[in-house]
Design a protein around this motif. Structure first.
Motif: not given
Ligand code: SAM
Ligand code: SF4
Length: 433
Positions: A264-266, A297-302, A376-377
């Motif tokens: 998670x990232x804000x 997101x390439x490093x952590x897709x979810x 959606x997410x």
């Protein structure tokens, strides 16, 4: 992460010491203020004070103020005004006004307007709050730090790693009231985190206005994260708020490798328009921000990402605003805090130019787009397994910061896998595996 302006009073979560004296702490604004209020609470506890949220019974009151938007400042000021009655009923009671609005307005103005205030401590001097306590209540007989967790679950603790900010975003008052960036030493940070883990925290949230700008000599932010991740007993590590300008190459590899680092990232973006981003002096373009999201997101897709938006920045055209709306979809944000622009300086070029009704309409459109997008997410998580840190038997937070409910089977303080069966508003529902 800046939340809508509201005040939170301290609850009794920290375990009250037996005492005849009581303090009530009213906190406005962001997590930095919350962390400061926890330190203030600890200073009172060392003097045997009990923390309460019933103002009427308090022997001392602290108002920790915010000034990031005018509305936040107004709320804090009217709260101080309402305390006149409290002081009249309890003339021996001590009233402290601290934080960002106290810094902006200054001790003289606050004491002129509210002569019943005993002490004013601005945000820049907040680490010297102890001196004000000594002036009003005398020295503390106890020097031991008693950690107070007032705002999150007992499993989560804040650790401030930097104070102030050295960027110059055109709309922002934070650098003026909190001063330039000052980094705490890695040793002090590790000591603080270890003490909080020892007193029961399973999750640490590292705090700073540009938290990933942290440096400690040759130690990078990622290296600091690694050191905190290695502390025994830690289950999860979060940090907020990072700034898009400060992600180094070693960070993505760490994020991909370390499961305890929250997925998670804000990451506040503020606007989807390159023209506005430039005027805001954010230092990145829309394309650069999206490229950073793609890299993370390439490093952590979810990876779940939330953000902040300001609508109605001076001169924001309909086309600029449409760029913001389209970024909401493209950025795939799980959540966004959206604010109407609030002038924080007298500079004529920073005066609001967008009319009230247009500003309100834009805010509503942004909020609606964020809501649709986050639905959606959230729905995409259905059928997946989330690692949840439980706060009660039925409730916890997933690594992506989603609230998560189960009918049974949660254990407070433990990380458990939950199969997500549904999503309701901002909450995932599921079953412990
Ligand atoms: N340091 C973080 C960053 O760089 O984005 C944000 C810190 S600021 C205290 C929190 C949020 O308040 C910002 O992200 C921005 O959206 C909002 N904010 C700051 N100044 C504002 C202003 N003058 N008017 C409206 N919103 C503002
Ligand atoms: Fe304000 Fe910009 Fe610093 Fe964030 S990075 S605190 S928005 S000046």
């Amino acid at each position: 992460m800046q939340k809508p302006e509201n005040s939170k009073s301290a609850d009794l979560g920290g375990g009250a010491a037996p005492s005849s004296k009581r303090v009530c702490i009213l906190t406005f604004g962001c997590q930095m203020n919350e962390a400061d209020s926890e330190n203030i609470a600890a200073a009172f506890r060392r003097r045997g004070y009990e923390l309460i949220d019933d103002l009427k019974k308090a022997d001392a009151v602290v108002v920790n103020t915010c000034t990031v938007r005018q509305r936040a400042e107004d709320k804090a000021i009217s709260q101080i005004g309402r305390l006149r009655k409290w002081k009249l009923a309890r003339p021996e009671g001590k009233l402290f006004v601290v934080g960002c609005a106290a810094q902006k307005l200054g001790s003289k103005e606050i004491k002129n307007r509210f002569p019943f205030v005993d002490e004013v401590v601005g945000a820049k001097a907040i680490e010297q709050f102890e001196d004000s306590l000594i002036a009003q209540l005398g020295p503390s007989p106890d020097t031991e730090t008693i950690h107070q967790n007032l705002f999150r679950s007992p499993q989560t603790a804040y650790v401030t790693i930097m104070r102030g900010c050295s960027l110059k975003c055109s709309y922002c008052i934070v650098p003026a009231v909190r001063g330039p960036a000052v980094f705490l030493s890695a040793d002090a940070i590790l000591q603080d985190a270890a003490a909080k883990i020892k007193s029961g925290a399973k999750e640490i949230v590292l705090l700073g206005q540009t938290v990933n700008a942290w440096r400690g000599g040759r130690t990078t932010f990622s290296e600091l994260l690694k050191k905190v991740l290695d502390l025994p007993g830690l289950e999860r590590l979060r940090f907020m708020s990072p700034h898009p300008l400060y992600f180094e190459n070693d960070f993505t590899a760490l994020l991909a490798r370390e499961n305890k680092l929250a997925r998670y990232m804000h990451l506040p973006v503020q606007s989807g328009s390159d023209r506005i981003l430039k005027l805001m002096r954010r230092g990145y373009t829309r394309g650069e921000y999206l490229a950073l999201l793609a890299r993370l997101r390439a490093a952590v897709p979810d990876l779940a990402v939330s953000t902040d938006f300001i609508v109605g920045y001076p001169g924001e055209t309909e086309a600029d605003f449409i760029d913001t709306l389209s970024l909401i979809k493209e950025g795939r944000f799980s959540l966004a805090y959206c604010f109407k622009y609030s002038p924080r300086t007298e500079k004529p070029e920073m005066a609001a130019t967008i009319s009230g009704p247009v500003m309100q309409a834009r805010l509503e459109k942004v909020l609606a787009a964020v809501k649709t997008n986050s639905r959606v997410i959230l729905n995409e998580r259905i059928g997946k397994i989330e690692e949840v840190l439980f706060e009660t038997e039925n409730y916890g937070r997933a690594s992506g910061n989603f609230a998560c409910r189960v009918k049974a089977g949660g254990t407070p303080g433990r990380l458990l896998n939950v199969l997500v069966a549904g999503a309701d508003k901002n909450t995932l529902n599921g079953k412990v595996l």
